[in-house]
Design a protein around this motif. Structure first.
Motif, short mmCIF file in Angstrom:
data_model
loop_
_atom_site.label_atom_id
_atom_site.label_comp_id
_atom_site.label_asym_id
_atom_site.label_seq_id
_atom_site.Cartn_x
_atom_site.Cartn_y
_atom_site.Cartn_z
N ASN A 184 0.82 -1.22 0.00
CA ASN A 184 0.00 0.00 0.00
C ASN A 184 0.85 1.26 0.00
OD1 ASN A 184 -2.46 -1.50 0.30
ND2 ASN A 184 -1.94 -1.80 2.46
N ALA A 185 2.15 1.11 0.25
CA ALA A 185 3.05 2.26 0.34
C ALA A 185 3.74 2.49 -1.00
CB ALA A 185 4.08 2.02 1.44
N ASP A 186 4.59 3.53 -1.04
CA ASP A 186 5.34 3.83 -2.26
C ASP A 186 6.71 3.18 -2.25
OD1 ASP A 186 3.71 6.11 -3.79
OD2 ASP A 186 3.50 6.40 -1.64
N GLY A 187 7.11 2.66 -1.11
CA GLY A 187 8.41 1.99 -1.05
C GLY A 187 8.93 1.98 0.37
N PHE A 188 10.24 2.10 0.50
CA PHE A 188 10.90 1.98 1.80
C PHE A 188 12.10 2.91 1.86
CE2 PHE A 188 12.44 -1.24 -1.12
CZ PHE A 188 13.81 -1.08 -1.07
N TYR A 189 12.58 3.18 3.06
CA TYR A 189 13.77 4.01 3.24
C TYR A 189 14.80 3.24 4.05
CZ TYR A 189 11.56 4.84 7.75
OH TYR A 189 10.96 4.67 8.97
N THR A 190 16.07 3.59 3.86
CA THR A 190 17.15 2.92 4.59
C THR A 190 18.18 3.93 5.08
OG1 THR A 190 18.61 2.54 2.67
CG2 THR A 190 16.89 0.90 3.07
N ASN A 191 18.99 3.50 6.06
CA ASN A 191 20.18 4.20 6.53
C ASN A 191 19.92 5.32 7.53
OD1 ASN A 191 22.97 3.72 6.24
ND2 ASN A 191 23.25 5.61 5.09
N VAL A 192 18.67 5.47 7.99
CA VAL A 192 18.40 6.49 9.00
C VAL A 192 19.14 6.13 10.30
CG1 VAL A 192 16.60 7.58 10.41
CG2 VAL A 192 16.19 7.11 7.99
N SER A 193 19.28 4.86 10.57
CA SER A 193 19.91 4.40 11.80
C SER A 193 21.35 3.93 11.59
CB SER A 193 19.09 3.25 12.40
OG SER A 193 17.83 3.70 12.79
N ASN A 194 21.99 4.41 10.54
CA ASN A 194 23.38 4.04 10.34
C ASN A 194 24.04 5.03 9.40
OD1 ASN A 194 25.84 2.52 10.30
ND2 ASN A 194 24.67 0.66 10.64
N PHE A 195 25.29 4.73 9.02
CA PHE A 195 26.11 5.65 8.26
C PHE A 195 26.72 4.95 7.04
CE2 PHE A 195 26.41 5.98 12.86
CZ PHE A 195 25.89 7.23 13.10
N GLN A 200 13.01 3.22 -3.38
CA GLN A 200 13.80 3.40 -2.16
C GLN A 200 14.12 4.87 -1.94
OE1 GLN A 200 17.67 1.54 -2.44
NE2 GLN A 200 18.07 1.63 -0.25
N VAL A 201 14.26 5.26 -0.68
CA VAL A 201 14.82 6.54 -0.27
C VAL A 201 16.02 6.22 0.62
CG1 VAL A 201 14.47 8.58 1.16
CG2 VAL A 201 12.69 7.87 -0.44
N ILE A 202 17.14 6.90 0.42
CA ILE A 202 18.34 6.66 1.21
C ILE A 202 18.69 7.91 2.00
CG2 ILE A 202 20.80 6.08 1.13
CD1 ILE A 202 20.29 4.59 -1.48
N ASP A 203 18.92 7.73 3.30
CA ASP A 203 19.38 8.83 4.15
C ASP A 203 20.89 8.99 3.96
OD1 ASP A 203 19.95 10.70 6.06
OD2 ASP A 203 19.02 9.63 7.72
N THR A 204 21.30 10.14 3.43
CA THR A 204 22.71 10.42 3.17
C THR A 204 23.26 11.51 4.09
OG1 THR A 204 22.16 12.04 1.44
CG2 THR A 204 22.46 9.75 0.74
#
Length: 461
Positions: free
Chosen positions: A214-225, A252-256
């Motif tokens: 039901n979502a558009d995707g997922f995100y990663t790396n908020v809790s790491n580097f 995907q969305v990536i936290d940079t």
């Protein structure tokens, strides 16, 4: 802003430091390859922006202003307040819409978040949580908004019983449906941890259970580097596993925000080897990735040496001091589609009248600006603007022009985008505002739409 939970200490692997040569900090310069395009919203009232305004004499302020405060970051909704959250969201989203930019929100209020660790808190129960989500949904408006739903809620479930996991998954499914029903243009992404945590197959199964369909995707790396390329590879593996379970079309969305260098202990408060990563953009050049975001705002503490979520200038300076400036040269990647109209083609019809006495120089203390289309491709173009001081020196400049029909600014370098629509307003950054008499500075931008030559004006300070 919550810290990184202490539980992550056992899950973080050592990763190699990245440099600008790896492409981590350099925008691809291509048109958006994911499902999102447009400039991300830079909130003028962030903690770092307030610190910069309050500390003009601090020796660190130039670096923090130019490399951190100048960039868009996600707004966290982590203080559980049913009575005010709708107004907070509405105000934030409306400001972004007025600027013609895309807001990003991180929702962090699910019960038993962080398994009661350093970021404990949130709603008292799942029923109240859904009321909170409903209030948020009513403030979203109708334009594009990026929503990171509940960091660690799926990757970190070690404290939950089987029945509690089932209830949380249902809560996330319901929250996703509520948010998307309220705004059809909302992009909702679920928690996928990071590349040195759960396996891609395990994480994909968790995402399916939590309603990623039901979502558009997922995100990663908020809790790491972890490096961006590692997260992108992890994302591709998750997407492949999702496809095997009948779930397709996700991104995907990536936290940079802090992955430009990583080594040492887990806590960002104590680590001086971390650096800001790629600057936020929706121009990822990767069809699987909708955006590189700064989800965790650089300079906000994890809760080790400082209070969780507090802005600490020494942390921001450590992250930014040796990182390159935001892009200062035009992108080198050539559009894959040949321009339909070469940007150097002169007008076919000359002006009907010419000025009788054109000025040879701009007035003293004033500035002028000229525009040139540098390249064109299907659906977008690159523009360059040259600013010239008059016969007297200036200390700063602001350039404005009306946005053409169907156009939107997606990226800018060597200038600060103050407003994106209906009138574009760009002002100097710290290193190119002061110009001697008749000296020039140049900034560039990428835009969606058909190229046109705008009526451009310059004012000086």
């Amino acid at each position: 802003m919550p810290p990184l939970p202490a539980t992550r200490r056992l899950t973080i692997a050592t990763v190699a430091c990245l440099t600008a040569a790896t492409g981590v900090w350099v925008s691809t310069g291509t048109a958006s390859a994911g499902t999102v395009s447009g400039a991300l919203y830079r909130d003028p009232n962030t903690a770092v922006a307030r610190w910069v305004a309050a500390n003009p004499g601090d020796s660190r302020v130039g670096v923090i202003r130019d490399k951190v405060a100048s960039q868009p970051a996600s707004r966290w909704l982590s203080s559980f307040n049913l009575g005010t959250v709708q107004a907070e969201v509405s105000t934030y989203v409306s400001a972004a819409n007025s600027a013609g930019q895309i807001p990003a929100l991180t929702l962090y209020g699910i019960p038993n978040r962080d398994c009661g660790g350093a970021s404990a808190g949130g709603a008292p129960d799942l029923a109240t949580y859904q009321t909170w989500i409903g209030n948020i949904s009513r403030g979203l408006g109708g334009s594009t908004v990026l929503i990171m739903l509940e960091p660690d809620s799926i990757a970190l479930q070690t404290c939950l019983s089987a029945s509690e996991k089932t209830a949380r998954d249902q809560a996330l499914r319901t929250a996703t449906q509520t948010l998307k029903a309220a705004n059809a243009n909302a992009k909702v992404y679920l928690d996928a941890g990071h590349s040195t945590w759960n396996s891609a197959g395990d994480q994909a199964g968790r995402l399916v259970a939590a309603g990623v369909a039901n979502a558009d995707g997922f995100y990663t790396n908020v809790s790491n580097f972890n490096p961006t390329n590692s997260e992108a590879a992890y994302g591709r593996s998750i997407l492949s596993s999702l496809s095997g379970q009948g779930v397709n079309g996700k991104r995907q969305v990536i936290d940079t925000s802090r992955n430009g260098g990583a080594s040492g202990d887990w806590c960002g408060d104590d680590n001086t080897d971390r650096r800001i990563g790629q600057y936020p953009t929706t121009n990822t050049g990767d069809a699987n990735i909708d955006a590189y975001l700064w989800v965790k705002p650089p300079g906000e503490a994890d809760g080790c040496r400082y209070a969780a979520g507090s802005f600490q200038p020494d942390l921001a300076y450590s992250l930014a001091s040796s990182a390159p400036n935001p892009p200062t040269t035009p992108p080198t990647t050539v559009p894959t589609t040949t321009p339909t109209t070469p940007p150097t083609t002169p007008p076919t019809t000359p002006p009907t009248t010419t000025p009788t006495t054109p000025p040879t120089t701009a007035p003293a203390g004033a500035c002028s600006a000229t525009y040139q289309t540098a390249s064109v491709w299907q659906g977008g173009f690159q523009g360059m603007v040259t600013v010239k001081a008059g016969s007297a020196a200036i200390t700063g400049w602001t350039v404005t022009w009306p946005l053409g029909s169907g156009q939107s600014i997606t990226q800018i370098w060597n200038g600060e985008l103050v407003s994106g629509a209906p009138t574009v307003t760009v002002r100097n950054v710290s290193w190119n505002g002061a110009l001697a008499s008749n000296a020039t500075a140049q900034f560039g931008f990428l835009a969606n739409g058909t190229a046109s030559t705008p009526a451009i004006t310059c004012t000086s300070r």
